[in-house]
Structures are given as C-alpha cells and as structure tokens.
Design a protein around this motif. Structure first.
Motif, PDB file in Angstrom:
ATOM      1  N   GLU A 135     -10.101  35.444 -35.941  1.00 25.02           N
ATOM      2  CA  GLU A 135      -8.747  35.200 -36.436  1.00 25.02           C
ATOM      3  C   GLU A 135      -8.549  35.511 -37.917  1.00 25.02           C
ATOM      4  O   GLU A 135      -7.485  35.986 -38.321  1.00 25.02           O
ATOM      5  CB  GLU A 135      -8.338  33.741 -36.158  1.00 25.02           C
ATOM      6  N   VAL A 136      -9.572  35.238 -38.766  1.00 22.78           N
ATOM      7  CA  VAL A 136      -9.360  35.464 -40.205  1.00 22.78           C
ATOM      8  C   VAL A 136      -9.161  36.936 -40.527  1.00 22.78           C
ATOM      9  O   VAL A 136      -8.603  37.283 -41.575  1.00 22.78           O
ATOM     10  CB  VAL A 136     -10.510  34.868 -41.060  1.00 22.78           C
ATOM     11  N   SER A 137      -9.589  37.821 -39.627  1.00 22.64           N
ATOM     12  CA  SER A 137      -9.359  39.255 -39.850  1.00 22.64           C
ATOM     13  C   SER A 137      -7.882  39.610 -39.655  1.00 22.64           C
ATOM     14  O   SER A 137      -7.454  40.711 -39.993  1.00 22.64           O
ATOM     15  CB  SER A 137     -10.232  40.096 -38.911  1.00 22.64           C
ATOM     16  N   LEU A 138      -7.115  38.669 -39.095  1.00 21.34           N
ATOM     17  CA  LEU A 138      -5.673  38.855 -38.913  1.00 21.34           C
ATOM     18  C   LEU A 138      -4.871  38.016 -39.903  1.00 21.34           C
ATOM     19  O   LEU A 138      -3.644  37.956 -39.835  1.00 21.34           O
ATOM     20  CB  LEU A 138      -5.269  38.463 -37.485  1.00 21.34           C
ATOM     21  N   GLY A 139      -5.583  37.310 -40.798  1.00 22.80           N
ATOM     22  CA  GLY A 139      -4.890  36.483 -41.774  1.00 22.80           C
ATOM     23  C   GLY A 139      -4.487  35.121 -41.272  1.00 22.80           C
ATOM     24  O   GLY A 139      -3.594  34.470 -41.835  1.00 22.80           O
ATOM     25  N   VAL A 140      -5.156  34.648 -40.208  1.00 23.31           N
ATOM     26  CA  VAL A 140      -4.850  33.332 -39.645  1.00 23.31           C
ATOM     27  C   VAL A 140      -6.182  32.672 -39.324  1.00 23.31           C
ATOM     28  O   VAL A 140      -7.248  33.259 -39.551  1.00 23.31           O
ATOM     29  CB  VAL A 140      -3.935  33.493 -38.399  1.00 23.31           C
ATOM     30  N   ILE A 141      -6.163  31.441 -38.856  1.00 25.85           N
ATOM     31  CA  ILE A 141      -7.401  30.769 -38.450  1.00 25.85           C
ATOM     32  C   ILE A 141      -7.310  30.399 -36.977  1.00 25.85           C
ATOM     33  O   ILE A 141      -6.221  30.425 -36.392  1.00 25.85           O
ATOM     34  CB  ILE A 141      -7.684  29.506 -39.300  1.00 25.85           C
ATOM     35  N   PRO A 142      -8.421  30.058 -36.339  1.00 26.76           N
ATOM     36  CA  PRO A 142      -8.345  29.585 -34.950  1.00 26.76           C
ATOM     37  C   PRO A 142      -7.395  28.392 -34.860  1.00 26.76           C
ATOM     38  O   PRO A 142      -7.449  27.485 -35.699  1.00 26.76           O
ATOM     39  CB  PRO A 142      -9.791  29.176 -34.634  1.00 26.76           C
ATOM     40  N   GLY A 143      -6.527  28.401 -33.859  1.00 26.04           N
ATOM     41  CA  GLY A 143      -5.518  27.351 -33.752  1.00 26.04           C
ATOM     42  C   GLY A 143      -5.568  26.537 -32.480  1.00 26.04           C
ATOM     43  O   GLY A 143      -4.765  25.624 -32.296  1.00 26.04           O
ATOM     44  N   TYR A 144      -6.512  26.862 -31.594  1.00 28.92           N
ATOM     45  CA  TYR A 144      -6.616  26.141 -30.334  1.00 28.92           C
ATOM     46  C   TYR A 144      -7.929  25.358 -30.256  1.00 28.92           C
ATOM     47  O   TYR A 144      -8.577  25.308 -29.221  1.00 28.92           O
ATOM     48  CB  TYR A 144      -6.503  27.097 -29.158  1.00 28.92           C
ATOM     49  N   GLY A 145      -8.327  24.781 -31.381  1.00 33.39           N
ATOM     50  CA  GLY A 145      -9.517  23.933 -31.396  1.00 33.39           C
ATOM     51  C   GLY A 145     -10.788  24.635 -31.811  1.00 33.39           C
ATOM     52  O   GLY A 145     -11.862  24.027 -31.812  1.00 33.39           O
ATOM     53  N   GLY A 146     -10.689  25.911 -32.182  1.00 35.57           N
ATOM     54  CA  GLY A 146     -11.892  26.686 -32.481  1.00 35.57           C
ATOM     55  C   GLY A 146     -12.699  26.165 -33.648  1.00 35.57           C
ATOM     56  O   GLY A 146     -13.929  26.121 -33.593  1.00 35.57           O
ATOM     57  N   THR A 147     -12.019  25.764 -34.741  1.00 32.80           N
ATOM     58  CA  THR A 147     -12.759  25.266 -35.906  1.00 32.80           C
ATOM     59  C   THR A 147     -13.486  23.965 -35.590  1.00 32.80           C
ATOM     60  O   THR A 147     -14.557  23.700 -36.149  1.00 32.80           O
ATOM     61  CB  THR A 147     -11.822  25.029 -37.106  1.00 32.80           C
ATOM     62  N   GLN A 148     -12.921  23.179 -34.698  1.00 31.20           N
ATOM     63  CA  GLN A 148     -13.505  21.881 -34.369  1.00 31.20           C
ATOM     64  C   GLN A 148     -14.608  22.005 -33.324  1.00 31.20           C
ATOM     65  O   GLN A 148     -15.728  21.527 -33.519  1.00 31.20           O
ATOM     66  CB  GLN A 148     -12.416  20.927 -33.855  1.00 31.20           C
ATOM     67  N   ARG A 149     -14.315  22.663 -32.224  1.00 30.86           N
ATOM     68  CA  ARG A 149     -15.293  22.714 -31.126  1.00 30.86           C
ATOM     69  C   ARG A 149     -16.484  23.602 -31.456  1.00 30.86           C
ATOM     70  O   ARG A 149     -17.615  23.292 -31.078  1.00 30.86           O
ATOM     71  CB  ARG A 149     -14.621  23.151 -29.824  1.00 30.86           C
ATOM     72  N   LEU A 150     -16.262  24.704 -32.170  1.00 29.78           N
ATOM     73  CA  LEU A 150     -17.391  25.572 -32.499  1.00 29.78           C
ATOM     74  C   LEU A 150     -18.384  24.836 -33.400  1.00 29.78           C
ATOM     75  O   LEU A 150     -19.593  24.905 -33.186  1.00 29.78           O
ATOM     76  CB  LEU A 150     -16.912  26.858 -33.173  1.00 29.78           C
ATOM     77  N   SER A 151     -17.881  24.121 -34.395  1.00 33.55           N
ATOM     78  CA  SER A 151     -18.788  23.394 -35.288  1.00 33.55           C
ATOM     79  C   SER A 151     -19.489  22.256 -34.554  1.00 33.55           C
ATOM     80  O   SER A 151     -20.656  21.953 -34.832  1.00 33.55           O
ATOM     81  CB  SER A 151     -18.033  22.859 -36.510  1.00 33.55           C
ATOM     82  N   GLN A 152     -18.811  21.626 -33.593  1.00 32.46           N
ATOM     83  CA  GLN A 152     -19.449  20.569 -32.802  1.00 32.46           C
ATOM     84  C   GLN A 152     -20.580  21.124 -31.947  1.00 32.46           C
ATOM     85  O   GLN A 152     -21.612  20.479 -31.767  1.00 32.46           O
ATOM     86  CB  GLN A 152     -18.405  19.896 -31.898  1.00 32.46           C
ATOM     87  N   ILE A 153     -20.395  22.341 -31.434  1.00 27.13           N
ATOM     88  CA  ILE A 153     -21.365  22.914 -30.499  1.00 27.13           C
ATOM     89  C   ILE A 153     -22.517  23.603 -31.218  1.00 27.13           C
ATOM     90  O   ILE A 153     -23.680  23.395 -30.878  1.00 27.13           O
ATOM     91  CB  ILE A 153     -20.658  23.898 -29.540  1.00 27.13           C
ATOM     92  N   VAL A 154     -22.212  24.419 -32.232  1.00 31.25           N
ATOM     93  CA  VAL A 154     -23.270  25.234 -32.850  1.00 31.25           C
ATOM     94  C   VAL A 154     -23.688  24.726 -34.226  1.00 31.25           C
ATOM     95  O   VAL A 154     -24.663  25.224 -34.800  1.00 31.25           O
ATOM     96  CB  VAL A 154     -22.861  26.723 -32.948  1.00 31.25           C
ATOM     97  N   GLY A 155     -22.973  23.758 -34.769  1.00 31.81           N
ATOM     98  CA  GLY A 155     -23.278  23.257 -36.105  1.00 31.81           C
ATOM     99  C   GLY A 155     -22.369  23.877 -37.152  1.00 31.81           C
ATOM    100  O   GLY A 155     -21.811  24.961 -36.975  1.00 31.81           O
TER     101      GLY A 155
END
Length: 260
Positions: A135-155
């Motif tokens: 998403e940041v390559s489009l000038g936005v961030i993950p908006g459907y839980g990506g920042t939260q769930r990815l960090s929970q799963i992979v650190g």
C-alpha cells in the motif's frame, strides 16, 4: 443465494468459499466484500457447515489486492469510512467467526488479499504464493487490519520491513515468518487443507468456538485473555459436547459430538 463474484459449495460439512474474479486476479471490490459477508453470515447460521475453506479461483491469485479504481478519488472521510465498513462487514467478521476459517492461499495475496488471509484463523499456501502489503507504494497504508494482524503474526520488525518496503515474500519465507502454517504444491493445496479440516471436524465445534474467542481475546487491548479463557472453560462444562467427550474418553470409544 446466487453470487456474481464468489462461488459457494458445501460438501461433507465443509463450506468452500472461492473469490471468483479471475480477470481481475480476484481483487476485492465493494460488491465482492458484500457477497463474502453474506456467504459468511449464511454459514454462521447453517448447522450443516462446520468449517470454512476460503480460497481464490484459478492458479494465479488468492486475492491480488483491492480494486483501486473504486477509491482512487476518495476524500479522507470517505477513506476512513471505507476501512470501517470493510472491517465490520468482512475482516473483523471473519477474524471473530465462531467456526474455523482456513485460508488456502493459491497464488498472489497482496494488500487486501493478504489482509483477508490474515483474518482467517490460519493459512495454508501453495508453493507459488506471493504475499505482501504494497500500500505505501500507492501513498496509503493497509486499511483492513494489515498493520495490526501482520505485526501480531510475524512480529513488529518484520511487519515494519514488509510494509515499509512494499515488497513481496514467497511461500517459503512466509512459512519461516509463521505467516502460513504449511506450504504445499498447487495441486495438493485443497486436498491438504481438507485433511486439516477433517481433523478439526473430529473435535467439539462448540469447544473450538470458545477457543477462538479466548485466543482472539489475547490480542484485544484492555481485555484480559486469561479471564476470557476461564469463562469459556467454565461454560464448556455445561455443554452436551463436554458430557459426550468425557464419557467417550472414560469408556474408551470415539466421541460423537452433538454440537451443543
């Protein structure tokens, strides 16, 4: 119910939900999110459905992202509302679904596609799978839980790197990161996932629903996961499944859980 963007098929207590927009690499648009919500809602109330396998059509993509053309001209307020609606209708709905949801990742799982796969309770990937949050390559961030769930799963560190670089990882890297539980060949993906579903079906689905609540509670701010676990543990003692499970164990026979 008939759908335009997904395929739904039930067999042997497993519901197969397939995102079916191959010309768009199964990208998520509003209509697809709504149809997925409806399919999961029906499955929630269908006593014949015990486990859900979520996948994409074809061999190229699970879901290659969101349909960017739908929100390219959105205002900040519209963007926030888009995310809020998506969480309520699909991503949080799947994450907290009372029946097991397994994502069979059969190719690209990018952006909203990876967010959907991460909302499932766990993931199996084919060898050709590629995953990322670009998403940041489009000038936005993950908006459907990506920042939260990815960090929970992979650190935190790996999530920061994946999101900041907008890069993709392959199936073997995803396995090393614990982003997926298993990697199979493309041909064996559904069969392998079905075997996992079969193992789940041997157990009490009532107890599994309680376990889902307890596990999810450990990731909710302000919620005492141990307290939720104790409550769900206690509730299990009042179920017919508990009576059957303990009786079967004591009498050295296979349990036949009534699901109550």
């Amino acid at each position: 119910m008939s759908y335009q963007n997904i395929l739904v098929e039930e067999e042997n207590e497993i519901l197969y939900i397939t995102i079916d927009r191959p010309s768009k690499l199964n990208a998520l648009n509003r209509d697809t999110i709504q149809e997925l919500h409806e399919a999961f809602s029906e499955a929630k109330d269908d006593n014949e459905v015990k486990v859900i396998i979520l996948t994409g059509s074809g061999e190229k993509a699970f879901v290659a992202g969101a349909d960017i053309s739908e929100f390219a001209d959105f205002s900040p307020e519209e963007g926030k509302q888009l995310a809020a609606e998506g969480h309520a209708k699909l991503f949080d709905f799947v994450a907290n679904f009372p029946k097991p949801v397994i994502a069979a990742v059969n190719g690209f799982a990018l952006g909203g596609g990876l967010e959907l796969a991460m909302a499932a309770h766990f993931r199996v990937a084919s060898e050709n799978a590629k995953m990322g949050l670009p998403e940041v390559s489009l000038g936005v961030i993950p908006g459907y839980g990506g920042t939260q769930r990815l960090s929970q799963i992979v650190g935190k560190g790996r999530a920061m790197e994946m999101i900041m670089t907008a890069g993709m990882i392959d199936a073997n890297q995803a396995l090393q990161y614990n982003l997926v539980n298993h990697v199979t060949t493309q041909e064996e993906l559904l069969e392998f996932t079905e075997k996992l579903a079969g193992k789940i079906l041997n157990n009490s689905l009532v107890a599994i629903e309680g376990a889902i609540k307890a596990i999810n509670a450990s990731y909710e701010k302000g919620v005492n996961g141990f307290e939720v676990e104790m409550n769900e543990f206690g509730k299990a003692f009042g179920t017919e499944d508990f009576k059957e499970g303990t009786s079967a164990f004591l009498n050295k026979r296979k349990a036949e859980f009534p699901g109550k």
